[in-house]
Structures are given as structure tokens and as C-alpha cells.
Write a protein that holds these residues in place. Sequence first.
Motif, PDB file in Angstrom:
ATOM      1  N   HIS A 335       0.811  -1.227   0.000  1.00 43.28           N
ATOM      2  CA  HIS A 335       0.000   0.000   0.000  1.00 43.28           C
ATOM      3  C   HIS A 335       0.841   1.273   0.000  1.00 43.28           C
ATOM      4  O   HIS A 335       0.336   2.345   0.328  1.00 43.28           O
ATOM      5  CB  HIS A 335      -0.969   0.015   1.186  1.00 43.28           C
ATOM      6  N   LYS A 336       2.109   1.157  -0.362  1.00 46.19           N
ATOM      7  CA  LYS A 336       2.971   2.335  -0.430  1.00 46.19           C
ATOM      8  C   LYS A 336       2.909   2.937  -1.840  1.00 46.19           C
ATOM      9  O   LYS A 336       2.694   2.235  -2.824  1.00 46.19           O
ATOM     10  CB  LYS A 336       4.422   1.944  -0.108  1.00 46.19           C
ATOM     11  N   ARG A 337       3.114   4.252  -1.899  1.00 44.38           N
ATOM     12  CA  ARG A 337       3.194   4.947  -3.179  1.00 44.38           C
ATOM     13  C   ARG A 337       4.666   5.137  -3.552  1.00 44.38           C
ATOM     14  O   ARG A 337       5.529   5.247  -2.683  1.00 44.38           O
ATOM     15  CB  ARG A 337       2.499   6.301  -3.106  1.00 44.38           C
ATOM     16  N   GLY A 338       4.934   5.201  -4.834  1.00 45.16           N
ATOM     17  CA  GLY A 338       6.298   5.391  -5.277  1.00 45.16           C
ATOM     18  C   GLY A 338       6.352   5.575  -6.774  1.00 45.16           C
ATOM     19  O   GLY A 338       5.314   5.772  -7.426  1.00 45.16           O
ATOM     20  N   SER A 339       7.518   5.506  -7.318  1.00 47.43           N
ATOM     21  CA  SER A 339       7.692   5.644  -8.764  1.00 47.43           C
ATOM     22  C   SER A 339       8.734   4.641  -9.233  1.00 47.43           C
ATOM     23  O   SER A 339       9.601   4.213  -8.464  1.00 47.43           O
ATOM     24  CB  SER A 339       8.115   7.061  -9.128  1.00 47.43           C
ATOM     25  N   CYS A 340       8.632   4.264 -10.481  1.00 45.08           N
ATOM     26  CA  CYS A 340       9.582   3.317 -11.068  1.00 45.08           C
ATOM     27  C   CYS A 340       9.610   3.523 -12.567  1.00 45.08           C
ATOM     28  O   CYS A 340       8.779   4.238 -13.131  1.00 45.08           O
ATOM     29  CB  CYS A 340       9.189   1.878 -10.726  1.00 45.08           C
ATOM     30  N   ALA A 341      10.560   2.865 -13.226  1.00 46.72           N
ATOM     31  CA  ALA A 341      10.661   2.968 -14.679  1.00 46.72           C
ATOM     32  C   ALA A 341       9.519   2.211 -15.340  1.00 46.72           C
ATOM     33  O   ALA A 341       9.147   1.112 -14.905  1.00 46.72           O
ATOM     34  CB  ALA A 341      12.006   2.414 -15.144  1.00 46.72           C
ATOM     35  N   PHE A 342       8.949   2.797 -16.370  1.00 45.45           N
ATOM     36  CA  PHE A 342       7.871   2.133 -17.102  1.00 45.45           C
ATOM     37  C   PHE A 342       8.398   0.877 -17.773  1.00 45.45           C
ATOM     38  O   PHE A 342       9.510   0.845 -18.293  1.00 45.45           O
ATOM     39  CB  PHE A 342       7.304   3.067 -18.164  1.00 45.45           C
ATOM     40  N   HIS A 343       7.593  -0.177 -17.771  1.00 47.07           N
ATOM     41  CA  HIS A 343       7.933  -1.394 -18.512  1.00 47.07           C
ATOM     42  C   HIS A 343       6.648  -2.119 -18.867  1.00 47.07           C
ATOM     43  O   HIS A 343       5.686  -2.147 -18.084  1.00 47.07           O
ATOM     44  CB  HIS A 343       8.829  -2.327 -17.686  1.00 47.07           C
ATOM     45  N   ILE A 344       6.638  -2.712 -20.062  1.00 45.99           N
ATOM     46  CA  ILE A 344       5.422  -3.380 -20.516  1.00 45.99           C
ATOM     47  C   ILE A 344       5.091  -4.612 -19.665  1.00 45.99           C
ATOM     48  O   ILE A 344       3.944  -5.040 -19.607  1.00 45.99           O
ATOM     49  CB  ILE A 344       5.535  -3.805 -21.998  1.00 45.99           C
ATOM     50  N   TYR A 345       6.090  -5.213 -19.005  1.00 49.73           N
ATOM     51  CA  TYR A 345       5.850  -6.412 -18.214  1.00 49.73           C
ATOM     52  C   TYR A 345       5.254  -6.096 -16.848  1.00 49.73           C
ATOM     53  O   TYR A 345       4.612  -6.941 -16.249  1.00 49.73           O
ATOM     54  CB  TYR A 345       7.156  -7.187 -18.026  1.00 49.73           C
ATOM     55  N   GLY A 346       5.491  -4.900 -16.358  1.00 52.16           N
ATOM     56  CA  GLY A 346       4.953  -4.563 -15.059  1.00 52.16           C
ATOM     57  C   GLY A 346       5.801  -3.518 -14.363  1.00 52.16           C
ATOM     58  O   GLY A 346       6.908  -3.182 -14.805  1.00 52.16           O
ATOM     59  N   HIS A 347       5.252  -3.012 -13.263  1.00 47.79           N
ATOM     60  CA  HIS A 347       5.929  -1.955 -12.521  1.00 47.79           C
ATOM     61  C   HIS A 347       6.207  -2.434 -11.110  1.00 47.79           C
ATOM     62  O   HIS A 347       5.292  -2.801 -10.369  1.00 47.79           O
ATOM     63  CB  HIS A 347       5.060  -0.695 -12.520  1.00 47.79           C
ATOM     64  N   LYS A 348       7.474  -2.429 -10.751  1.00 46.26           N
ATOM     65  CA  LYS A 348       7.909  -2.995  -9.479  1.00 46.26           C
ATOM     66  C   LYS A 348       7.853  -1.961  -8.359  1.00 46.26           C
ATOM     67  O   LYS A 348       8.340  -0.840  -8.496  1.00 46.26           O
ATOM     68  CB  LYS A 348       9.337  -3.528  -9.617  1.00 46.26           C
ATOM     69  N   CYS A 349       7.254  -2.391  -7.237  1.00 48.81           N
ATOM     70  CA  CYS A 349       7.176  -1.514  -6.073  1.00 48.81           C
ATOM     71  C   CYS A 349       8.581  -1.305  -5.496  1.00 48.81           C
ATOM     72  O   CYS A 349       9.282  -2.278  -5.193  1.00 48.81           O
ATOM     73  CB  CYS A 349       6.264  -2.122  -5.009  1.00 48.81           C
ATOM     74  N   PRO A 350       9.025  -0.074  -5.323  1.00 45.50           N
ATOM     75  CA  PRO A 350      10.364   0.174  -4.786  1.00 45.50           C
ATOM     76  C   PRO A 350      10.474  -0.166  -3.297  1.00 45.50           C
ATOM     77  O   PRO A 350      11.577  -0.264  -2.766  1.00 45.50           O
ATOM     78  CB  PRO A 350      10.571   1.677  -5.024  1.00 45.50           C
ATOM     79  N   GLU A 351       9.338  -0.376  -2.640  1.00 49.15           N
ATOM     80  CA  GLU A 351       9.347  -0.665  -1.206  1.00 49.15           C
ATOM     81  C   GLU A 351       9.441  -2.161  -0.915  1.00 49.15           C
ATOM     82  O   GLU A 351      10.288  -2.621  -0.166  1.00 49.15           O
ATOM     83  CB  GLU A 351       8.090  -0.083  -0.546  1.00 49.15           C
ATOM     84  N   CYS A 352       8.533  -2.950  -1.507  1.00 48.33           N
ATOM     85  CA  CYS A 352       8.480  -4.381  -1.182  1.00 48.33           C
ATOM     86  C   CYS A 352       8.882  -5.290  -2.331  1.00 48.33           C
ATOM     87  O   CYS A 352       8.971  -6.505  -2.158  1.00 48.33           O
ATOM     88  CB  CYS A 352       7.082  -4.756  -0.688  1.00 48.33           C
ATOM     89  N   GLY A 353       9.085  -4.740  -3.521  1.00 49.60           N
ATOM     90  CA  GLY A 353       9.512  -5.549  -4.656  1.00 49.60           C
ATOM     91  C   GLY A 353       8.392  -6.249  -5.394  1.00 49.60           C
ATOM     92  O   GLY A 353       8.636  -7.028  -6.313  1.00 49.60           O
ATOM     93  N   SER A 354       7.140  -5.994  -5.035  1.00 49.85           N
ATOM     94  CA  SER A 354       6.008  -6.637  -5.690  1.00 49.85           C
ATOM     95  C   SER A 354       5.705  -5.981  -7.028  1.00 49.85           C
ATOM     96  O   SER A 354       5.880  -4.772  -7.199  1.00 49.85           O
ATOM     97  CB  SER A 354       4.771  -6.545  -4.784  1.00 49.85           C
ATOM     98  N   TYR A 355       5.233  -6.787  -7.983  1.00 57.45           N
ATOM     99  CA  TYR A 355       4.773  -6.262  -9.257  1.00 57.45           C
ATOM    100  C   TYR A 355       3.254  -6.101  -9.263  1.00 57.45           C
ATOM    101  O   TYR A 355       2.678  -5.722 -10.278  1.00 57.45           O
ATOM    102  CB  TYR A 355       5.199  -7.189 -10.403  1.00 57.45           C
ATOM    103  N   ASN A 356       2.632  -6.410  -8.137  1.00 51.50           N
ATOM    104  CA  ASN A 356       1.189  -6.239  -8.008  1.00 51.50           C
ATOM    105  C   ASN A 356       0.915  -4.779  -7.666  1.00 51.50           C
ATOM    106  O   ASN A 356       0.638  -4.419  -6.529  1.00 51.50           O
ATOM    107  CB  ASN A 356       0.643  -7.164  -6.923  1.00 51.50           C
ATOM    108  N   THR A 357       1.040  -3.925  -8.669  1.00 53.21           N
ATOM    109  CA  THR A 357       0.913  -2.481  -8.473  1.00 53.21           C
ATOM    110  C   THR A 357      -0.109  -1.877  -9.422  1.00 53.21           C
ATOM    111  O   THR A 357      -0.481  -2.482 -10.429  1.00 53.21           O
ATOM    112  CB  THR A 357       2.261  -1.788  -8.695  1.00 53.21           C
ATOM    113  N   ARG A 358      -0.552  -0.671  -9.087  1.00 56.64           N
ATOM    114  CA  ARG A 358      -1.449   0.088  -9.947  1.00 56.64           C
ATOM    115  C   ARG A 358      -0.723   1.357 -10.376  1.00 56.64           C
ATOM    116  O   ARG A 358      -0.157   2.061  -9.552  1.00 56.64           O
ATOM    117  CB  ARG A 358      -2.743   0.466  -9.218  1.00 56.64           C
TER     118      ARG A 358
END
Length: 370
Positions: A335-358
Motif C-alpha cells: 500500500h505504499k506509493r512510489g515511482s519506477c521505470a515504465f515497462h510493458i511487463y509490469g511496474h515494481k514496487c520500490p518498497e516491497c519488490g512486488s509487481y502487483n501495483t497500480r
Amino acid sequence: MANGDPTAPPGGSSSEPSPGSAPAPPQQTDQQEQEGQHGNDTQPVIPNALPTNANGNAGADADQQVWEDIEGEGDEFELDGEEHDGEDSESEDFFQDPMDPAWKPCPRPGQLGCPHYERKCKIVAPCCGELFWCRHCHNAEKNENEEEPSKAHEIDRKSVTRIVCQLCHTEQDVGAECTNCGERFALYFCGICKFWDNRGDIKKIFHCKDCGICRVGGAENFFHCKTCGSCYPRQLENHTCIERAMHQDCPICLENLFESIRSVAVLQCGHTIHQECLRGMTREFVGLSSLRCPVCSASICKTEQLWAAMDRQVEETPMPADLQYEVSIICNDCHKRGSCAFHIYGHKCPECGSYNTRRTQTAEGVRGGG
């Protein structure tokens, strides 16, 4: 992207499982109450392996092996017991499958009873005055198969006061043995739940005072979670608690889980869902959508291996210059907010490493969903 899931990459062979492919289904132990209620023989299951999507394909053999390895790590448990509404051990949905070959045929040759339970008495339904082997038999005829909707009804188990011995046909008050011929109706009898089962020793039926119902599987193998409102197997003592989790409606079919006769799964986030509905959800959805809790969107199982596989795929698939930009995201797991590099496969949470992001928006503003 299928179903519009921007996080699901295209399928195909690779050295890692494609994130857009369907993960393998979690192993499960069907839970069912003895009389067909989630509280009897039914016990909650925690899917710790990735679910399968019928439309997905793991690709190369190496990819499939990764999914199989992930599936093999799933530890799932079921709670045997009776129904949740406080009657006899008439539910086999929560821990043991009533169709378990070890319990079939029911009744066994030379024994009396119905497909649900083995017993020597029938209950007198207080609602309609008719005789039935058990409440499930009553509900099937008077509710599920009733042609006139206005007459459809279910029996109130707690209101049952009269039974009829099927050996001497004597009608009498609820009890463990016949007042006329002295025959014991079943090896197991619960006066609180008004439940009989001649296989009580095999099913290890016990009555849970807190649940108010009988369950199967042996009292020593379970503990009652007062927050979730149900008995859970001792392997789940470190589960995530949610207030009255077992007393909610299934988020897919909307049937009350506590009253249900079908197997119930406890997700990693603590929410509950029918095991059957969970299977259907993971088969119908593709990509990461198949891994999200329908209530809170958190990952439904352990996904460390999947995230590691996606890390490698992202690393091996660099984005072209025009797609190299930062996106803002919200993680469904931490449930943390953050930013990451765009990628067609998914966006990785910089906090927990999950790709289950919106995905919310890019640094330049909104650039599409995600």
C-alpha cells in the motif's frame, strides 16, 4: 494485452515463466462440513501457490517447470467441522470432502442413512412436518428443487425437536438412542447441534463451543480464532486476521461462507472465498489480475519466485528510448506509493519488490491506465 491488463506480458517461450502466462493452480484440500456446512467438515484453505489461468500458457518446458516448482511450495489447509450456524457435524466442506472415497459409499452397505450421513433416524422438519434424513436432504428438496418460489425454504436445525427411528419407526424427542428399541442412532451424537453420524470416529468429529457447531478433523488439530470467527487448523496460527472473515459473503458468488457447504479458501491477505470460485477466477483472468484478491487486490499467495522471474525478464527486455520514463504507482501489497521505470511487463514496487501495483500517472502527467 488480454482483458486489458497492462501488467501481463505477451506469452511465448523463454527461460522464465511469462508474467502474462497463467500460474499453476494451488494445491488444495477440499473443506466440507459433515452435513454440508462450511463449519462442519470444512476448513479454510490458504493458497500459497500461484493459481492457474486456463487461457494462459507457460511457454517452454523450463517455464512450466518454474510454475510447477512454485505450485509445489503451496501449503494449504482445510478445517473439518460442522456447519457454522451451530448444529451438528453436518458439514464436510470445511475440512474433509464429503465425497472423499474413504467415506464412501454413504451409507455403507447394510447401514442406514443418506448420501450426506450415516444414521438410523430421520428428523421431523419443524417447518413442514415431513421426514428427512438430514437438513441437507430437506433443503435440496424444499429449497433448491422447489418449483414454487413462494414455498422455497430451508430448515432451522436448532428448531428440530422430533425424530423417527428407522428401525422401529417410533417418533420421539431428539436423543442418542431410540426410546422404544434401544438402538443407538449413530456412533457420534451432538445434542446441541442435533446431529448424528455413524462415522464420527473416522471423521474425528468434535463440537466447537465458540463456533456453535460440530466439526471434523479432531479438536487437537484446530484452534478457534475469535477475530475471524471460526476454527482454523493449527498450521494457520500465524494467519492474517480479519474481523469475522468467515462470516462474510463470497466476493464472487455472494453466498454466505459461514453457511456454505462448499470449500472455503483463506487468502494470504486474510479474506475468504470459495475454493471453487477462486479456481474460476484464476482461470478466467490473465496476467497479474489472476493473482489479486477480489476484495483488496493484494496478492492471493506467495509470489517471491514470480517476482524474481519478472525481474529477470524486465532486465532482459529493455524499453526503447521513447518509452523510458518514470511512472507513479501504488502497491496493492504494501500500500505504499512510489515511482519506477515504465515497462510493458509490469511496474515494481520500490518498497516491497512486488509487481502487483497500480499505475497512477507519469512525471509528465497521466499517460494511460495501468
